[in-house]
Design a protein around this motif. Sequence first.
Motif, PDB file in Angstrom:
ATOM      1  N   SER A  57      52.285  37.681  60.929  1.00 37.83           N
ATOM      2  CA  SER A  57      53.536  38.130  60.331  1.00 37.83           C
ATOM      3  C   SER A  57      53.361  38.619  58.897  1.00 37.83           C
ATOM      4  N   THR A  58      52.191  38.370  58.304  1.00 42.47           N
ATOM      5  CA  THR A  58      51.915  38.790  56.932  1.00 42.47           C
ATOM      6  C   THR A  58      51.108  40.077  56.950  1.00 42.47           C
ATOM      7  N   PRO A  59      51.547  41.096  56.235  1.00 45.01           N
ATOM      8  CA  PRO A  59      50.794  42.361  56.264  1.00 45.01           C
ATOM      9  C   PRO A  59      49.439  42.227  55.597  1.00 45.01           C
ATOM     10  N   ILE A  60      48.470  42.974  56.100  1.00 48.98           N
ATOM     11  CA  ILE A  60      47.136  43.012  55.506  1.00 48.98           C
ATOM     12  C   ILE A  60      47.146  44.036  54.375  1.00 48.98           C
ATOM     13  N   PRO A  61      46.809  43.641  53.163  1.00 49.98           N
ATOM     14  CA  PRO A  61      46.821  44.610  52.053  1.00 49.98           C
ATOM     15  C   PRO A  61      45.742  45.661  52.237  1.00 49.98           C
ATOM     16  N   ARG A  62      46.078  46.894  51.910  1.00 50.95           N
ATOM     17  CA  ARG A  62      45.133  47.999  52.060  1.00 50.95           C
ATOM     18  C   ARG A  62      45.084  48.855  50.802  1.00 50.95           C
ATOM     19  N   PRO A  63      44.739  48.273  49.661  1.00 52.32           N
ATOM     20  CA  PRO A  63      44.546  49.096  48.469  1.00 52.32           C
ATOM     21  C   PRO A  63      43.206  49.818  48.537  1.00 52.32           C
ATOM     22  N   ASN A  64      42.825  50.450  47.466  1.00 54.74           N
ATOM     23  CA  ASN A  64      41.547  51.159  47.412  1.00 54.74           C
ATOM     24  C   ASN A  64      40.446  50.148  47.065  1.00 54.74           C
ATOM     25  N   TRP A  65      39.983  49.425  48.087  1.00 52.58           N
ATOM     26  CA  TRP A  65      39.007  48.366  47.846  1.00 52.58           C
ATOM     27  C   TRP A  65      37.691  48.884  47.277  1.00 52.58           C
ATOM     28  N   PRO A  66      37.143  50.032  47.688  1.00 54.05           N
ATOM     29  CA  PRO A  66      35.895  50.493  47.073  1.00 54.05           C
ATOM     30  C   PRO A  66      35.996  50.653  45.563  1.00 54.05           C
ATOM     31  N   THR A  67      37.118  51.193  45.081  1.00 51.72           N
ATOM     32  CA  THR A  67      37.291  51.344  43.631  1.00 51.72           C
ATOM     33  C   THR A  67      37.461  50.000  42.945  1.00 51.72           C
ATOM     34  N   ILE A  68      38.226  49.112  43.562  1.00 55.55           N
ATOM     35  CA  ILE A  68      38.457  47.787  42.972  1.00 55.55           C
ATOM     36  C   ILE A  68      37.138  47.025  42.856  1.00 55.55           C
ATOM     37  N   ILE A  69      36.294  47.124  43.876  1.00 53.64           N
ATOM     38  CA  ILE A  69      35.012  46.406  43.847  1.00 53.64           C
ATOM     39  C   ILE A  69      34.064  47.026  42.832  1.00 53.64           C
ATOM     40  N   SER A  70      34.003  48.346  42.783  1.00 51.74           N
ATOM     41  CA  SER A  70      33.095  48.992  41.827  1.00 51.74           C
ATOM     42  C   SER A  70      33.533  48.750  40.385  1.00 51.74           C
ATOM     43  N   ASP A  71      34.825  48.539  40.146  1.00 56.21           N
ATOM     44  CA  ASP A  71      35.305  48.266  38.790  1.00 56.21           C
ATOM     45  C   ASP A  71      34.866  46.899  38.275  1.00 56.21           C
ATOM     46  N   ILE A  72      34.354  46.044  39.160  1.00 54.71           N
ATOM     47  CA  ILE A  72      33.846  44.746  38.702  1.00 54.71           C
ATOM     48  C   ILE A  72      32.733  44.954  37.687  1.00 54.71           C
ATOM     49  N   ALA A  73      31.898  45.940  37.915  1.00 54.96           N
ATOM     50  CA  ALA A  73      30.790  46.215  36.991  1.00 54.96           C
ATOM     51  C   ALA A  73      31.297  46.593  35.613  1.00 54.96           C
ATOM     52  N   GLN A  74      32.484  47.200  35.524  1.00 53.79           N
ATOM     53  CA  GLN A  74      33.043  47.591  34.235  1.00 53.79           C
ATOM     54  C   GLN A  74      33.875  46.480  33.606  1.00 53.79           C
ATOM     55  N   GLY A  75      34.159  45.428  34.360  1.00 51.59           N
ATOM     56  CA  GLY A  75      34.956  44.328  33.825  1.00 51.59           C
ATOM     57  C   GLY A  75      36.439  44.619  33.779  1.00 51.59           C
ATOM     58  N   CYS A  76      36.903  45.640  34.501  1.00 54.87           N
ATOM     59  CA  CYS A  76      38.319  46.002  34.483  1.00 54.87           C
ATOM     60  C   CYS A  76      38.939  45.916  35.859  1.00 54.87           C
ATOM     61  N   SER A  77      38.301  45.220  36.783  1.00 55.31           N
ATOM     62  CA  SER A  77      38.823  45.095  38.133  1.00 55.31           C
ATOM     63  C   SER A  77      39.792  43.936  38.225  1.00 55.31           C
ATOM     64  N   TRP A  78      40.752  44.069  39.120  1.00 50.64           N
ATOM     65  CA  TRP A  78      41.661  42.947  39.362  1.00 50.64           C
ATOM     66  C   TRP A  78      40.910  41.753  39.937  1.00 50.64           C
ATOM     67  N   LEU A  79      39.801  41.990  40.628  1.00 60.14           N
ATOM     68  CA  LEU A  79      38.994  40.884  41.144  1.00 60.14           C
ATOM     69  C   LEU A  79      38.358  40.092  40.007  1.00 60.14           C
ATOM     70  N   ASN A  80      38.041  40.735  38.895  1.00 61.69           N
ATOM     71  CA  ASN A  80      37.568  39.985  37.723  1.00 61.69           C
ATOM     72  C   ASN A  80      38.610  38.963  37.298  1.00 61.69           C
ATOM     73  N   TRP A  81      39.860  39.399  37.253  1.00 63.72           N
ATOM     74  CA  TRP A  81      40.936  38.488  36.855  1.00 63.72           C
ATOM     75  C   TRP A  81      41.126  37.390  37.881  1.00 63.72           C
ATOM     76  N   LEU A  82      41.148  37.749  39.169  1.00 61.92           N
ATOM     77  CA  LEU A  82      41.472  36.771  40.201  1.00 61.92           C
ATOM     78  C   LEU A  82      40.432  35.664  40.291  1.00 61.92           C
ATOM     79  N   ILE A  83      39.155  36.009  40.192  1.00 54.45           N
ATOM     80  CA  ILE A  83      38.118  34.982  40.318  1.00 54.45           C
ATOM     81  C   ILE A  83      38.201  33.988  39.167  1.00 54.45           C
TER      82      ILE A  83
END
Length: 527
Positions: free
Chosen positions: A311-337
């Motif tokens: 019943s919960t939708p699966i999020p479909r953002p631009n995951w390749p960009t979000i993951i590659s932004d980890i190297a720059q330190g500006c990804s939302w995944l940096n914040w979440l972890i």
Amino acid sequence: MQIQLQPSKSILAANNRFVLTSKDLQAIHSTPSQSDKYPCDNHSRTKMHDLPDDILILIFSSCDIDTLFTLRLTCTSFCAVIQAYIETIAPSSARATFPECDLLLTPPKNRYTLRWLRNLIPAQLASITLDKDKLRRHPYVNSGFLYGIPSESDCTEATYWRQRLTNGWRVLRSFHLISARVYSSCDDELKRPNAFRKVSGGVRTSRLWQSVTCQYAGCTEHGMKHLFDSKHRRDSHGSHNEAQKDLKDPISEVRRKEAQILRRRLAHVKTLSDQDLLDYVYLWRLLLHVFRPYNKPETTVWQFTQGWSSSTPIPRPNWPTIISDIAQGCSWLNWLILHIGTAPFLSQWSLSPQHPDHATSNQIRNTIWCAWNSRSTHQIEIEREYISKFEFALRKRCLSSERLKRLEAEISRGRSINTISLDCIPWIYDQHHRIPRPSSDFPWYEADRPVWLDGEWGVTSTPGTSWGQPGVLKGGMNRYKSNSRESEIDYHVCGPLAKVPYLVYLGTEEAGKLWPGSEGDGAELAF
């Protein structure tokens, strides 16, 4: 509260012994006993904290580390027993949590303590991160050396880097605790607003002001076209922020808390040594390769999404960009972890192989999906803004003197620089795979001996001529089994971490659709 000590479905047998988990404790405390239903019925069953110490020692010794520390906080009698008999409980609990990890469970020099038991968590996470680093994307395998350090390698270099990554996990957890304290604190710390703050705050939280002044180009929540939208609405991803139901403006609350977290973290960074910060950066260089923007290869959509609510939708953002932004330190995944800490990693990497189910083996993915669904685009952009400021300040301190001078020179010329790439902070271990390196740099790998990667795939590293320089270590991808019809792989030969679900698959698309060139011989699709 009374319990009946008998095996149940939640008490799983491992190595001919019972292993108690946190779910067992929740079941015990949530299920009323017969004495609770019938208080006048006097029967002979005993309360758990009234059991003899020798029985409690057996129970505590069968618990994993996470459950043991939970029990320690339940009552003073449990805490006293664990503290008094920790030398007996600690080795058994550690073995129940990390079975077959003999090097990790090497007895301490002095004696077993709670501190030794607690330190096993970052040490095991570091061991897994280094061991499974060989699963990073694999165009490098057929052209360069093999990444990763086996968890059971006891050579000097392997021990050294394992200790550095262990410290990196500790530093990450210290940043997480700052976020946890701020978000769990009440609003009593807020200053009482004066008349000017009331007026300016009311203007800033108005729909018209936010629509005109929103600074985020990718925000779909504000803008003139949303000026007359209803207050409680869904953003472009179909998520709904429950905090909007509160009387307070959720965006201003998020910004206030993130600003407070940034100040505290920057103050904490000043107390850390340069080596502590480098260890933290080294950890991010490995975590960058944990996430995958596609679904798990060789699985159907139904298999991949098991454990996720339909019943919960699966999020479909631009995951390749979000993951590659980890190297720059500006990804939302940096914040979440930094926000969720080490708990999901411990649950998926260490606890799920013993108690396998779809929820625990995808704990990190489910946590990320739930967090994304619960946020508006504007809140995500705010969180990215503050984590970018923090990562920039931290990485700036890790730069060499030459790179720091170049950075300050560029800023003095008026150039706006908001991020620093991980590539600007070199690491001897994580060199580019095209750089020729002698086999002596990899004492944990034996020449001409196949190294198991995942499934049926392995790598044979041989010293030889490559790129015109003799003696470098070169890997070749090959099938680990000569015949796919043979019996299943013996995971005991593959090492104690063979069944660890290390990689985090965030997308629902096939790998070949996101990264062209992934199809073909199957080497890229194997992981």
